[in-house]
Design a protein around this motif. Sequence first.
Motif, PDB file in Angstrom:
ATOM      1  N   LYS A  33      26.794  98.941  21.072  1.00 10.09           N
ATOM      2  CA  LYS A  33      28.051  99.174  20.366  1.00 10.09           C
ATOM      3  C   LYS A  33      27.893 100.204  19.250  1.00 10.09           C
ATOM      4  CE  LYS A  33      30.182  94.612  21.073  1.00 10.09           C
ATOM      5  NZ  LYS A  33      30.653  93.376  20.391  1.00 10.09           N
ATOM      6  N   GLU A  34      26.730 100.211  18.601  1.00 12.75           N
ATOM      7  CA  GLU A  34      26.551 101.018  17.400  1.00 12.75           C
ATOM      8  C   GLU A  34      25.819 102.333  17.636  1.00 12.75           C
ATOM      9  OE1 GLU A  34      24.615  98.387  14.705  1.00 12.75           O
ATOM     10  OE2 GLU A  34      26.419  97.182  14.336  1.00 12.75           O
ATOM     11  N   ASP A  35      25.084 102.439  18.735  1.00 13.61           N
ATOM     12  CA  ASP A  35      24.266 103.617  19.006  1.00 13.61           C
ATOM     13  C   ASP A  35      24.874 104.375  20.187  1.00 13.61           C
ATOM     14  OD1 ASP A  35      22.293 105.413  19.950  1.00 13.61           O
ATOM     15  OD2 ASP A  35      20.680 104.198  19.113  1.00 13.61           O
ATOM     16  N   ASP A  36      25.513 105.506  19.909  1.00 13.64           N
ATOM     17  CA  ASP A  36      26.192 106.260  20.957  1.00 13.64           C
ATOM     18  C   ASP A  36      25.224 106.704  22.052  1.00 13.64           C
ATOM     19  OD1 ASP A  36      28.546 105.937  19.621  1.00 13.64           O
ATOM     20  OD2 ASP A  36      28.785 108.038  19.041  1.00 13.64           O
ATOM     21  N   GLY A  37      24.035 107.136  21.665  1.00 10.99           N
ATOM     22  CA  GLY A  37      23.055 107.591  22.642  1.00 10.99           C
ATOM     23  C   GLY A  37      22.607 106.473  23.565  1.00 10.99           C
ATOM     24  N   ALA A  38      22.325 105.307  22.990  1.00 11.52           N
ATOM     25  CA  ALA A  38      21.901 104.165  23.792  1.00 11.52           C
ATOM     26  C   ALA A  38      23.018 103.712  24.722  1.00 11.52           C
ATOM     27  CB  ALA A  38      21.461 103.019  22.882  1.00 11.52           C
ATOM     28  N   CYS A  39      24.265 103.758  24.229  1.00 14.60           N
ATOM     29  CA  CYS A  39      25.399 103.339  25.050  1.00 14.60           C
ATOM     30  C   CYS A  39      25.605 104.304  26.213  1.00 14.60           C
ATOM     31  CB  CYS A  39      26.658 103.265  24.191  1.00 14.60           C
ATOM     32  SG  CYS A  39      28.082 102.612  25.061  1.00 14.60           S
ATOM     33  N   LEU A  40      25.482 105.603  25.947  1.00 20.15           N
ATOM     34  CA  LEU A  40      25.655 106.586  27.005  1.00 20.15           C
ATOM     35  C   LEU A  40      24.575 106.425  28.074  1.00 20.15           C
ATOM     36  CD1 LEU A  40      27.487 108.926  27.793  1.00 20.15           C
ATOM     37  CD2 LEU A  40      25.908 110.475  26.608  1.00 20.15           C
ATOM     38  N   GLU A  41      23.359 106.130  27.649  1.00 25.27           N
ATOM     39  CA  GLU A  41      22.272 105.894  28.603  1.00 25.27           C
ATOM     40  C   GLU A  41      22.549 104.642  29.433  1.00 25.27           C
ATOM     41  OE1 GLU A  41      17.430 105.057  28.582  1.00 25.27           O
ATOM     42  OE2 GLU A  41      18.445 105.744  26.760  1.00 25.27           O
ATOM     43  N   ALA A  42      23.049 103.581  28.775  1.00 25.21           N
ATOM     44  CA  ALA A  42      23.364 102.345  29.489  1.00 25.21           C
ATOM     45  C   ALA A  42      24.507 102.563  30.474  1.00 25.21           C
ATOM     46  CB  ALA A  42      23.728 101.245  28.499  1.00 25.21           C
ATOM     47  N   LEU A  43      25.447 103.440  30.125  1.00 22.18           N
ATOM     48  CA  LEU A  43      26.560 103.739  31.019  1.00 22.18           C
ATOM     49  C   LEU A  43      26.064 104.366  32.320  1.00 22.18           C
ATOM     50  CD1 LEU A  43      29.595 104.041  31.634  1.00 22.18           C
ATOM     51  CD2 LEU A  43      29.566 106.164  30.288  1.00 22.18           C
ATOM     52  N   ARG A  44      25.075 105.208  32.235  1.00 16.14           N
ATOM     53  CA  ARG A  44      24.557 105.888  33.429  1.00 16.14           C
ATOM     54  C   ARG A  44      23.966 104.906  34.432  1.00 16.14           C
ATOM     55  NH1 ARG A  44      27.895 109.346  32.749  1.00 16.14           N
ATOM     56  NH2 ARG A  44      27.664 110.707  30.942  1.00 16.14           N
ATOM     57  N   SER A  45      23.431 103.793  33.951  1.00 13.21           N
ATOM     58  CA  SER A  45      22.825 102.804  34.852  1.00 13.21           C
ATOM     59  C   SER A  45      23.640 101.514  34.919  1.00 13.21           C
ATOM     60  CB  SER A  45      21.400 102.484  34.387  1.00 13.21           C
ATOM     61  OG  SER A  45      21.407 101.971  33.059  1.00 13.21           O
ATOM     62  N   GLY A  46      24.840 101.557  34.353  1.00 12.27           N
ATOM     63  CA  GLY A  46      25.643 100.338  34.266  1.00 12.27           C
ATOM     64  C   GLY A  46      26.621 100.183  35.407  1.00 12.27           C
ATOM     65  N   HIS A  47      27.541  99.217  35.225  1.00 12.18           N
ATOM     66  CA  HIS A  47      28.562  98.930  36.227  1.00 12.18           C
ATOM     67  C   HIS A  47      29.942  99.134  35.618  1.00 12.18           C
ATOM     68  CE1 HIS A  47      25.108  96.595  37.835  1.00 12.18           C
ATOM     69  NE2 HIS A  47      25.590  97.009  38.989  1.00 12.18           N
ATOM     70  N   LEU A  48      30.890  99.509  36.467  1.00  8.53           N
ATOM     71  CA  LEU A  48      32.252  99.767  36.034  1.00  8.53           C
ATOM     72  C   LEU A  48      33.221  98.783  36.663  1.00  8.53           C
ATOM     73  CD1 LEU A  48      32.345 103.660  36.502  1.00  8.53           C
ATOM     74  CD2 LEU A  48      32.065 102.434  34.345  1.00  8.53           C
ATOM     75  N   GLU A 108      22.201  94.430  31.973  1.00  9.51           N
ATOM     76  CA  GLU A 108      22.954  95.496  32.622  1.00  9.51           C
ATOM     77  C   GLU A 108      24.320  95.599  31.952  1.00  9.51           C
ATOM     78  OE1 GLU A 108      22.997  94.080  36.610  1.00  9.51           O
ATOM     79  OE2 GLU A 108      21.146  95.141  37.167  1.00  9.51           O
ATOM     80  N   ALA A 109      24.632  96.768  31.455  1.00 11.72           N
ATOM     81  CA  ALA A 109      25.887  96.955  30.728  1.00 11.72           C
ATOM     82  C   ALA A 109      27.066  97.001  31.691  1.00 11.72           C
ATOM     83  CB  ALA A 109      25.822  98.241  29.913  1.00 11.72           C
ATOM     84  N   GLN A 110      28.194  96.384  31.271  1.00 10.68           N
ATOM     85  CA  GLN A 110      29.418  96.386  32.059  1.00 10.68           C
ATOM     86  C   GLN A 110      30.522  97.064  31.259  1.00 10.68           C
ATOM     87  OE1 GLN A 110      29.322  92.006  32.750  1.00 10.68           O
ATOM     88  NE2 GLN A 110      29.472  92.531  34.912  1.00 10.68           N
ATOM     89  N   PHE A 111      31.202  97.993  31.901  1.00 12.45           N
ATOM     90  CA  PHE A 111      32.227  98.801  31.250  1.00 12.45           C
ATOM     91  C   PHE A 111      33.544  98.678  32.004  1.00 12.45           C
ATOM     92  CE2 PHE A 111      28.175 100.637  30.201  1.00 12.45           C
ATOM     93  CZ  PHE A 111      28.307 101.159  28.924  1.00 12.45           C
ATOM     94  N   SER A 112      34.638  98.942  31.297  1.00 10.21           N
ATOM     95  CA  SER A 112      35.943  99.043  31.946  1.00 10.21           C
ATOM     96  C   SER A 112      36.418 100.482  31.838  1.00 10.21           C
ATOM     97  CB  SER A 112      36.956  98.088  31.303  1.00 10.21           C
ATOM     98  OG  SER A 112      37.126  98.374  29.925  1.00 10.21           O
ATOM     99  N   LEU A 113      37.079 100.950  32.881  1.00 14.83           N
ATOM    100  CA  LEU A 113      37.538 102.338  32.929  1.00 14.83           C
ATOM    101  C   LEU A 113      38.896 102.385  33.604  1.00 14.83           C
ATOM    102  CD1 LEU A 113      37.026 105.419  32.615  1.00 14.83           C
ATOM    103  CD2 LEU A 113      35.948 105.354  34.877  1.00 14.83           C
ATOM    104  N   ASP A 114      39.882 102.980  32.919  1.00 11.73           N
ATOM    105  CA  ASP A 114      41.202 103.149  33.516  1.00 11.73           C
ATOM    106  C   ASP A 114      41.263 104.515  34.197  1.00 11.73           C
ATOM    107  OD1 ASP A 114      44.139 103.730  33.803  1.00 11.73           O
ATOM    108  OD2 ASP A 114      44.256 101.747  32.883  1.00 11.73           O
ATOM    109  N   VAL A 115      41.569 104.493  35.491  1.00 15.33           N
ATOM    110  CA  VAL A 115      41.600 105.724  36.289  1.00 15.33           C
ATOM    111  C   VAL A 115      43.035 106.073  36.669  1.00 15.33           C
ATOM    112  CG1 VAL A 115      39.258 105.402  37.143  1.00 15.33           C
ATOM    113  CG2 VAL A 115      41.166 104.418  38.426  1.00 15.33           C
TER     114      VAL A 115
END
Length: 346
Positions: A33-48, A108-115
């Motif tokens: 939540k607080e580290d943009d770099g870590a979050c972006l890295e987690a997004l690359r290997s995460g689920h949507l 494993e990070a889980q994200f929501s994305l509106d398409v």
Amino acid sequence: MFKSLRTLFRPELVLTRSSSSYVTRMRHLMKLKEDDGACLEALRSGHLLLYHRLAPLLQKAPATASTPGLFQLPAINTSDFEGVLDKLGKSRALVNEAVLITCTEQHEAQFSLDVGVLDKSEVERLCGGAFIDLRKAFFLLRGPEAPLVARGQALLRWHQTHGFCSASGHPTFRNQSGSQRVCHSSGQTYYPKMAPVVITLISDGTQCLLGRQATFPRGMYSALAGFCDMGETIEETLRREVAEEVGLELDSWRVSGTQHWPFPQSSFMVACHATVTPGNTQVSLNHEELEDARWFSLQEIEEALRLKKPPRNPEGETPTLWVPPSYAIAHQLVQEWVQQQRSAAR
């Protein structure tokens, strides 16, 4: 009377978990939540979890004898969805707009994305699912998935409606995880919020009182609910709402539990059981608040709970009584009341 806050939040339930695993996961989530770099890295290997104009993407779940016709949330890898964007001729940068929801036990990070900017039917075809309105989705999903999809939608809705600063009128900008928005002009930082709501099931000892708004589907009745006014306690909201809506004065009440509810925006539901004396059951309905409110017997409620999906209730026929889906905390209140009645009869 009301339970203490210690009882309300049930700290003993937390202590039964594996504290090392839970603490590690929560601190990992905080870092994302607080580290943009870590979050972006987690997004690359995460689920949507995908949404189209806030309607979640669902897939048919494998049918079993006990759970026919259910759906599931497809966990789509970020890399797989980037492939979908390639096929649609769209920029992969859309993925960066995903909002962090949580992380699994395996971190494993889980994200929501509106398409919503993409063609709905094409995304459904390429991802093998269908975008379904959230209210309907609650009837189709298994229990653990319903809170997840609700949380994801609530975060997306908050970002879509908080693009400007209330102090300066200038645009606000989110961090990578979506845990906050900042106005660079005023210096204000905004965080997602929930509105507190009290929801209560009233009993006179042998019957329970349920009401319905005109916007409810035909035949559906639920526990009474209302938003907390500024400066009110839970107790004050409970007594005021019941007095306003049905003209009853409560004798006692107790807290049963809490729940996030994504409607109408994002609500924090505080569920209560309340009682009135048998001689104080005359309902004085406020038609500006409710279309109807009635006392129901144990038998009527038990019949409503047997329904596994909303009845058809065609126009012109007397509608069949049904209650909110099992995910809703109103359903929990009704179930608890039935159990109380059965125990008292033994």
